[in-house]
Design a protein around this motif. Sequence first.
Motif, PDB file in Angstrom:
ATOM      1  N   THR A   3       0.825  -1.212   0.000  1.00 21.19           N
ATOM      2  CA  THR A   3       0.000   0.000   0.000  1.00 21.19           C
ATOM      3  C   THR A   3       0.854   1.255   0.000  1.00 21.19           C
ATOM      4  N   TYR A   4       1.968   1.245   0.742  1.00 21.19           N
ATOM      5  CA  TYR A   4       2.796   2.454   0.835  1.00 21.19           C
ATOM      6  C   TYR A   4       3.403   2.813  -0.520  1.00 21.19           C
ATOM      7  N   ILE A   5       3.653   1.805  -1.350  1.00 20.26           N
ATOM      8  CA  ILE A   5       4.199   2.067  -2.678  1.00 20.26           C
ATOM      9  C   ILE A   5       3.181   2.814  -3.534  1.00 20.26           C
ATOM     10  N   ILE A   6       1.935   2.382  -3.474  1.00 16.23           N
ATOM     11  CA  ILE A   6       0.885   3.048  -4.234  1.00 16.23           C
ATOM     12  C   ILE A   6       0.685   4.480  -3.742  1.00 16.23           C
ATOM     13  N   VAL A   7       0.760   4.678  -2.409  1.00 16.87           N
ATOM     14  CA  VAL A   7       0.616   6.031  -1.840  1.00 16.87           C
ATOM     15  C   VAL A   7       1.722   6.950  -2.353  1.00 16.87           C
ATOM     16  N   LEU A   8       2.964   6.465  -2.315  1.00 14.58           N
ATOM     17  CA  LEU A   8       4.090   7.266  -2.803  1.00 14.58           C
ATOM     18  C   LEU A   8       3.966   7.564  -4.297  1.00 14.58           C
ATOM     19  N   LEU A   9       3.512   6.584  -5.053  1.00 11.98           N
ATOM     20  CA  LEU A   9       3.309   6.786  -6.485  1.00 11.98           C
ATOM     21  C   LEU A   9       2.234   7.839  -6.741  1.00 11.98           C
ATOM     22  N   CYS A  10       1.188   7.820  -5.935  1.00  8.48           N
ATOM     23  CA  CYS A  10       0.098   8.788  -6.089  1.00  8.48           C
ATOM     24  C   CYS A  10       0.557  10.207  -5.751  1.00  8.48           C
ATOM     25  N   ILE A  11       1.391  10.336  -4.725  1.00 12.05           N
ATOM     26  CA  ILE A  11       1.927  11.656  -4.374  1.00 12.05           C
ATOM     27  C   ILE A  11       2.789  12.194  -5.516  1.00 12.05           C
ATOM     28  N   ALA A  12       3.659  11.329  -6.040  1.00  9.20           N
ATOM     29  CA  ALA A  12       4.503  11.728  -7.171  1.00  9.20           C
ATOM     30  C   ALA A  12       3.650  12.090  -8.378  1.00  9.20           C
ATOM     31  N   SER A  13       2.568  11.346  -8.579  1.00  9.38           N
ATOM     32  CA  SER A  13       1.700  11.593  -9.726  1.00  9.38           C
ATOM     33  C   SER A  13       0.975  12.929  -9.625  1.00  9.38           C
ATOM     34  N   PRO A  32      11.029   8.438 -12.644  1.00  6.64           N
ATOM     35  CA  PRO A  32      12.102   7.924 -11.775  1.00  6.64           C
ATOM     36  C   PRO A  32      11.586   7.369 -10.453  1.00  6.64           C
ATOM     37  N   VAL A  33      10.525   7.975  -9.900  1.00  6.25           N
ATOM     38  CA  VAL A  33       9.951   7.454  -8.656  1.00  6.25           C
ATOM     39  C   VAL A  33       9.433   6.039  -8.870  1.00  6.25           C
ATOM     40  N   ALA A  34       8.722   5.827  -9.964  1.00  8.45           N
ATOM     41  CA  ALA A  34       8.184   4.497 -10.266  1.00  8.45           C
ATOM     42  C   ALA A  34       9.296   3.481 -10.475  1.00  8.45           C
ATOM     43  N   MET A  35      10.364   3.887 -11.131  1.00  9.28           N
ATOM     44  CA  MET A  35      11.472   2.956 -11.389  1.00  9.28           C
ATOM     45  C   MET A  35      12.204   2.591 -10.105  1.00  9.28           C
ATOM     46  N   ILE A  36      12.292   3.555  -9.183  1.00 10.77           N
ATOM     47  CA  ILE A  36      12.948   3.278  -7.901  1.00 10.77           C
ATOM     48  C   ILE A  36      12.098   2.349  -7.044  1.00 10.77           C
ATOM     49  N   LEU A  37      10.790   2.613  -7.009  1.00  9.57           N
ATOM     50  CA  LEU A  37       9.889   1.843  -6.144  1.00  9.57           C
ATOM     51  C   LEU A  37       9.568   0.456  -6.705  1.00  9.57           C
ATOM     52  N   MET A  38       9.716   0.293  -8.012  1.00 10.69           N
ATOM     53  CA  MET A  38       9.387  -1.000  -8.643  1.00 10.69           C
ATOM     54  C   MET A  38      10.529  -1.458  -9.547  1.00 10.69           C
ATOM     55  N   PRO A  39      11.680  -1.742  -8.952  1.00  7.75           N
ATOM     56  CA  PRO A  39      12.870  -2.071  -9.748  1.00  7.75           C
ATOM     57  C   PRO A  39      12.768  -3.390 -10.515  1.00  7.75           C
ATOM     58  N   PHE A 206      -1.792   0.159 -10.125  1.00  4.24           N
ATOM     59  CA  PHE A 206      -1.284   1.457  -9.698  1.00  4.24           C
ATOM     60  C   PHE A 206      -1.545   2.543 -10.747  1.00  4.24           C
ATOM     61  N   ALA A 207      -1.841   2.162 -11.978  1.00  2.34           N
ATOM     62  CA  ALA A 207      -2.108   3.155 -13.019  1.00  2.34           C
ATOM     63  C   ALA A 207      -3.393   3.933 -12.738  1.00  2.34           C
ATOM     64  N   ILE A 208      -4.439   3.243 -12.263  1.00  2.00           N
ATOM     65  CA  ILE A 208      -5.728   3.902 -12.025  1.00  2.00           C
ATOM     66  C   ILE A 208      -5.674   4.900 -10.869  1.00  2.00           C
ATOM     67  N   PRO A 209      -5.188   4.511  -9.649  1.00  2.00           N
ATOM     68  CA  PRO A 209      -5.121   5.522  -8.578  1.00  2.00           C
ATOM     69  C   PRO A 209      -4.194   6.686  -8.910  1.00  2.00           C
TER      70      PRO A 209
END
Length: 255
Positions: A3-13, A32-39, A206-209
């Motif tokens: 869940t925390y990954i999706i939250v961080l992705l949403c903030i970056a988005s 870059p945020v997505a690449m770091i969080l989902m290597p 993660f694309a939808i949120p």
Amino acid sequence: METYIIVLLCIASFFAGFVDAIVGGGGLIQTPVAMILMPNLSVASIIGSLKIPAFSGTSFAAFQYLKKVQLNWKLLSLMAILAFGSAFCGSALLNVVSNDFMKPLLFFILIGLAVYTFKKKNFGQHQDKSHSNRQQILYAVIISVLVGFYDGFIGPGTGSFLVLGFVSVLGFDFLHASANAKMVNLATNFGSICLFVMKGKIIWAFAIPMAFCNALGGWIGAKLAIKKGNAFIRKFFLFVVILTLLRFGYDVFLK
């Protein structure tokens, strides 16, 4: 997915949508945020999935501009068709080759762009009507094909390159350039989305949120750009270009 990954992705988005609505370059934040969080995900899957929030945010920003800024629909229709096809081809190529070889070239282009924009204080402050219709169409075709392919193949910074093309080549001021760039950017995003959906590369979890957050950022950013006008957009453009330089400089020299 955590869940925390999706939250961080949403903030970056959200911040990506905000920046992209003003001068483009939102992909420089969320990619870059997505690449770091989902290597462990492939580059194609990440880029493909991020096209969904990018399209969402650009749509909301474009709607705000449509209400306040007059657009050249005849020119935009031509550019959108060409940009769609070029982005589709660029995304198809991304699935089979690496795009790293483009980064050094873009790095030096951006250095020149930053210096020019900083030194020429009236750059993008008014519209230049000196182009003939034939010249304008020719330049529009070149911009659409090149930037469209870039967006499908690499992605981050596309909005900024479109704004640059509208200002420096087509003679628009920053406000009209940002508005027109959003419409073309919608076409490039949609072209890439069609390809990535066909290839099954989009991760909707993660694309939808992210799409909702990007749209909110785009809505706020566009309203601010319209309210503040050309001088504000010019400063923001320089800021984003410098961030882009740092990003590409890291990839080219330190990675």
